[in-house]
Scaffold this motif. Sequence first.
Motif, PDB file in Angstrom:
ATOM      1  N   SER A   1      12.896 -30.006  32.102  1.00  0.00           N
ATOM      2  CA  SER A   1      11.618 -29.420  31.728  1.00  0.00           C
ATOM      3  C   SER A   1      10.469 -30.076  32.478  1.00  0.00           C
ATOM      4  O   SER A   1      10.586 -31.203  32.979  1.00  0.00           O
ATOM      5  CB  SER A   1      11.385 -29.554  30.219  1.00  0.00           C
ATOM      6  N   VAL A   2       9.357 -29.334  32.533  1.00  0.00           N
ATOM      7  CA  VAL A   2       8.061 -29.840  33.006  1.00  0.00           C
ATOM      8  C   VAL A   2       7.113 -29.652  31.826  1.00  0.00           C
ATOM      9  O   VAL A   2       6.465 -28.616  31.701  1.00  0.00           O
ATOM     10  CB  VAL A   2       7.567 -29.088  34.248  1.00  0.00           C
ATOM     11  N   PRO A   3       7.035 -30.617  30.905  1.00  0.00           N
ATOM     12  CA  PRO A   3       6.376 -30.394  29.615  1.00  0.00           C
ATOM     13  C   PRO A   3       4.923 -29.966  29.702  1.00  0.00           C
ATOM     14  O   PRO A   3       4.491 -29.071  28.975  1.00  0.00           O
ATOM     15  CB  PRO A   3       6.508 -31.766  28.924  1.00  0.00           C
ATOM     16  N   ASP A   4       4.129 -30.584  30.594  1.00  0.00           N
ATOM     17  CA  ASP A   4       2.698 -30.274  30.614  1.00  0.00           C
ATOM     18  C   ASP A   4       2.403 -28.870  31.118  1.00  0.00           C
ATOM     19  O   ASP A   4       1.327 -28.327  30.863  1.00  0.00           O
ATOM     20  CB  ASP A   4       1.943 -31.311  31.440  1.00  0.00           C
ATOM     21  N   LEU A   5       3.351 -28.245  31.830  1.00  0.00           N
ATOM     22  CA  LEU A   5       3.178 -26.867  32.296  1.00  0.00           C
ATOM     23  C   LEU A   5       3.970 -25.873  31.459  1.00  0.00           C
ATOM     24  O   LEU A   5       3.867 -24.660  31.682  1.00  0.00           O
ATOM     25  CB  LEU A   5       3.602 -26.742  33.767  1.00  0.00           C
TER      26      LEU A   5
ATOM     27  N   GLY B   1      10.628 -24.682  32.411  1.00  0.00           N
ATOM     28  CA  GLY B   1      11.993 -25.143  32.269  1.00  0.00           C
ATOM     29  C   GLY B   1      12.678 -25.252  33.613  1.00  0.00           C
ATOM     30  O   GLY B   1      12.299 -24.576  34.582  1.00  0.00           O
ATOM     31  N   LEU B   2      13.674 -26.112  33.710  1.00  0.00           N
ATOM     32  CA  LEU B   2      14.493 -26.281  34.908  1.00  0.00           C
ATOM     33  C   LEU B   2      15.914 -25.886  34.542  1.00  0.00           C
ATOM     34  O   LEU B   2      16.501 -26.469  33.628  1.00  0.00           O
ATOM     35  CB  LEU B   2      14.439 -27.726  35.399  1.00  0.00           C
ATOM     36  N   MET B   3      16.464 -24.917  35.245  1.00  0.00           N
ATOM     37  CA  MET B   3      17.747 -24.331  34.871  1.00  0.00           C
ATOM     38  C   MET B   3      18.689 -24.315  36.078  1.00  0.00           C
ATOM     39  O   MET B   3      18.397 -23.674  37.083  1.00  0.00           O
ATOM     40  CB  MET B   3      17.518 -22.901  34.360  1.00  0.00           C
ATOM     41  N   LEU B   4      19.791 -25.054  35.982  1.00  0.00           N
ATOM     42  CA  LEU B   4      20.787 -25.031  37.045  1.00  0.00           C
ATOM     43  C   LEU B   4      21.477 -23.668  37.032  1.00  0.00           C
ATOM     44  O   LEU B   4      22.149 -23.303  36.065  1.00  0.00           O
ATOM     45  CB  LEU B   4      21.808 -26.150  36.840  1.00  0.00           C
ATOM     46  N   TRP B   5      21.302 -22.896  38.122  1.00  0.00           N
ATOM     47  CA  TRP B   5      21.826 -21.537  38.168  1.00  0.00           C
ATOM     48  C   TRP B   5      23.066 -21.432  39.048  1.00  0.00           C
ATOM     49  O   TRP B   5      23.998 -20.691  38.752  1.00  0.00           O
ATOM     50  CB  TRP B   5      20.756 -20.588  38.661  1.00  0.00           C
ATOM     51  N   GLU B   6      23.046 -22.168  40.141  1.00  0.00           N
ATOM     52  CA  GLU B   6      24.211 -22.286  41.009  1.00  0.00           C
ATOM     53  C   GLU B   6      24.445 -23.768  41.261  1.00  0.00           C
ATOM     54  O   GLU B   6      23.623 -24.604  40.884  1.00  0.00           O
ATOM     55  CB  GLU B   6      23.999 -21.534  42.327  1.00  0.00           C
TER      56      GLU B   6
ATOM     57  N   THR C   1      11.545 -21.988  35.514  1.00  0.00           N
ATOM     58  CA  THR C   1      11.315 -20.832  34.663  1.00  0.00           C
ATOM     59  C   THR C   1      10.210 -21.107  33.645  1.00  0.00           C
ATOM     60  O   THR C   1       9.799 -22.254  33.430  1.00  0.00           O
ATOM     61  CB  THR C   1      12.598 -20.456  33.895  1.00  0.00           C
ATOM     62  N   ASP C   2       9.750 -20.015  33.012  1.00  0.00           N
ATOM     63  CA  ASP C   2       8.864 -20.172  31.861  1.00  0.00           C
ATOM     64  C   ASP C   2       9.709 -20.318  30.597  1.00  0.00           C
ATOM     65  O   ASP C   2      10.947 -20.412  30.668  1.00  0.00           O
ATOM     66  CB  ASP C   2       7.894 -18.989  31.766  1.00  0.00           C
ATOM     67  N   ALA C   3       9.066 -20.305  29.440  1.00  0.00           N
ATOM     68  CA  ALA C   3       9.796 -20.538  28.193  1.00  0.00           C
ATOM     69  C   ALA C   3      10.779 -19.425  27.868  1.00  0.00           C
ATOM     70  O   ALA C   3      11.742 -19.638  27.128  1.00  0.00           O
ATOM     71  CB  ALA C   3       8.807 -20.704  27.041  1.00  0.00           C
ATOM     72  N   SER C   4      10.566 -18.232  28.442  1.00  0.00           N
ATOM     73  CA  SER C   4      11.471 -17.114  28.174  1.00  0.00           C
ATOM     74  C   SER C   4      12.662 -17.093  29.114  1.00  0.00           C
ATOM     75  O   SER C   4      13.546 -16.244  28.979  1.00  0.00           O
ATOM     76  CB  SER C   4      10.710 -15.788  28.282  1.00  0.00           C
ATOM     77  N   GLY C   5      12.695 -17.998  30.101  1.00  0.00           N
ATOM     78  CA  GLY C   5      13.796 -18.036  31.043  1.00  0.00           C
ATOM     79  C   GLY C   5      13.563 -17.257  32.315  1.00  0.00           C
ATOM     80  O   GLY C   5      14.460 -17.165  33.157  1.00  0.00           O
ATOM     81  N   ALA C   6      12.352 -16.693  32.504  1.00  0.00           N
ATOM     82  CA  ALA C   6      12.041 -15.936  33.721  1.00  0.00           C
ATOM     83  C   ALA C   6      11.574 -16.887  34.813  1.00  0.00           C
ATOM     84  O   ALA C   6      10.749 -17.776  34.571  1.00  0.00           O
ATOM     85  CB  ALA C   6      10.968 -14.895  33.430  1.00  0.00           C
TER      86      ALA C   6
ATOM     87  N   ALA D   1      21.134 -34.858  36.767  1.00  0.00           N
ATOM     88  CA  ALA D   1      20.058 -34.744  35.784  1.00  0.00           C
ATOM     89  C   ALA D   1      18.870 -34.046  36.429  1.00  0.00           C
ATOM     90  O   ALA D   1      18.675 -34.131  37.652  1.00  0.00           O
ATOM     91  CB  ALA D   1      19.643 -36.120  35.259  1.00  0.00           C
ATOM     92  N   LEU D   2      18.080 -33.341  35.609  1.00  0.00           N
ATOM     93  CA  LEU D   2      16.862 -32.667  36.050  1.00  0.00           C
ATOM     94  C   LEU D   2      15.720 -33.112  35.147  1.00  0.00           C
ATOM     95  O   LEU D   2      15.833 -33.056  33.924  1.00  0.00           O
ATOM     96  CB  LEU D   2      17.016 -31.144  35.967  1.00  0.00           C
ATOM     97  N   THR D   3      14.613 -33.549  35.754  1.00  0.00           N
ATOM     98  CA  THR D   3      13.482 -34.002  34.962  1.00  0.00           C
ATOM     99  C   THR D   3      12.216 -33.889  35.804  1.00  0.00           C
ATOM    100  O   THR D   3      12.232 -33.320  36.896  1.00  0.00           O
ATOM    101  CB  THR D   3      13.710 -35.459  34.479  1.00  0.00           C
ATOM    102  N   SER D   4      11.106 -34.424  35.324  1.00  0.00           N
ATOM    103  CA  SER D   4       9.838 -34.339  36.049  1.00  0.00           C
ATOM    104  C   SER D   4       8.976 -35.542  35.709  1.00  0.00           C
ATOM    105  O   SER D   4       9.137 -36.177  34.662  1.00  0.00           O
ATOM    106  CB  SER D   4       9.090 -33.050  35.693  1.00  0.00           C
ATOM    107  N   ALA D   5       8.041 -35.846  36.614  1.00  0.00           N
ATOM    108  CA  ALA D   5       7.067 -36.916  36.394  1.00  0.00           C
ATOM    109  C   ALA D   5       5.873 -36.646  37.287  1.00  0.00           C
ATOM    110  O   ALA D   5       6.025 -36.311  38.466  1.00  0.00           O
ATOM    111  CB  ALA D   5       7.665 -38.283  36.708  1.00  0.00           C
ATOM    112  N   GLY D   6       4.681 -36.770  36.725  1.00  0.00           N
ATOM    113  CA  GLY D   6       3.483 -36.523  37.510  1.00  0.00           C
ATOM    114  C   GLY D   6       3.459 -35.107  38.053  1.00  0.00           C
ATOM    115  O   GLY D   6       3.681 -34.135  37.328  1.00  0.00           O
ATOM    116  N   MET D   7       3.219 -34.973  39.350  1.00  0.00           N
ATOM    117  CA  MET D   7       3.151 -33.666  40.001  1.00  0.00           C
ATOM    118  C   MET D   7       4.468 -33.287  40.655  1.00  0.00           C
ATOM    119  O   MET D   7       4.499 -32.422  41.534  1.00  0.00           O
ATOM    120  CB  MET D   7       2.035 -33.671  41.048  1.00  0.00           C
TER     121      MET D   7
END
Length: 341
Positions: free
Chosen positions: A52-56, A59-64, A71-76, A90-96
């Motif tokens: 996830s990127v909480p402040d925005l 979501g981060l979704m491994l697709w392949e 994605t947004d909260a709806s998965g688009a 692992a997938l995460t975020s920090a700062g920009m």
Amino acid sequence: SILIAVPGGYQTLTPIHQPHPVATSSSSSSGIAYQITVLADHLHEISPMLGSVPDLGLGLMLWEENMVLVTDASGAAVREPLQLLMSPLALTSAGMFIVALCDDGIHVFDRTSSKEVQHIDFAHDDAYVRMQQRLPTAADDAGRAIVMATTQAVFRLEPIAIEQQVRELLKRKRFDQALDLIAATPAPLDQEQDQQQQQQQRGSLEASTGSQIRSTEPQIRSDHPSWQQIALAQAGLLLLLECEFEAGLGVLESLPVDVWQPCQLFGLFPGVTARWSSKVPNRSYWGLHGHHIPDLQQLVTDMLELRAATAPRQQQQQSGTTTPSSSSSSPEPAEFHVLVQ
């Protein structure tokens, strides 16, 4: 909505409001129920993973195996996908930045453009991580650090301040990258200016009722310019020293007169501006351009000599012949560094 990773794909859990609540196991007395939507149930070749990127609210979704959707909260999908060489741990975020941790190291992506901006060598050398294909991580909401845990140690991944990154880019004469980074960073004076504008609006209302007020026009204090303004002034001066006059003046013209004044260019023409030179504001900014601006004639002469001296080397590089001094490249500025706890 809440994104959920399940075997074979992803789902969303979305709250819905019921006008007439019914006492069931899926609803509460407040009239809120939840609806499950299947986004994908055919991804059996990968192990679904979310970040996830909480402040925005992204979501981060491994697709392949080597592609991550933003994605947004709806998965688009709302950004360009992140491209990897292998499946992440692992997938995460920090700062920009968005961070993907893989067996071949740590990949750092710009969260706006989805372009990879840094790769950090990192070997976890952990049998548990290798077996589970997961690296436990956690990030604070303020985006100040990412913590990674193995069975032997805990690591902290810290983003370097944007101001420091811009300074390093300017030192390496990577002006386009520095200007892009400045433009992408919110100015810290926005909140103060908003407050001044609100005061101005209140003052206008009082003036309409006959009250006498003083002007509350927003002003930027010359003794406390933002680091973005200092960086722009420094970039403009460095561009002038590289004889990139159009680009340099374009940057300087965007600054308010409290930060930059045309008279600061008098040093380029000492023959006709000597009598005013003592009155020119002495502003060093970050000091990357030296203590003073050289004479324009000397500046152009030095640049022509430099280009003439480096022309044979450039021709050798184009023809495929390189010298030992030209084969090395300066390192990329670090957006993150890793500390061992």
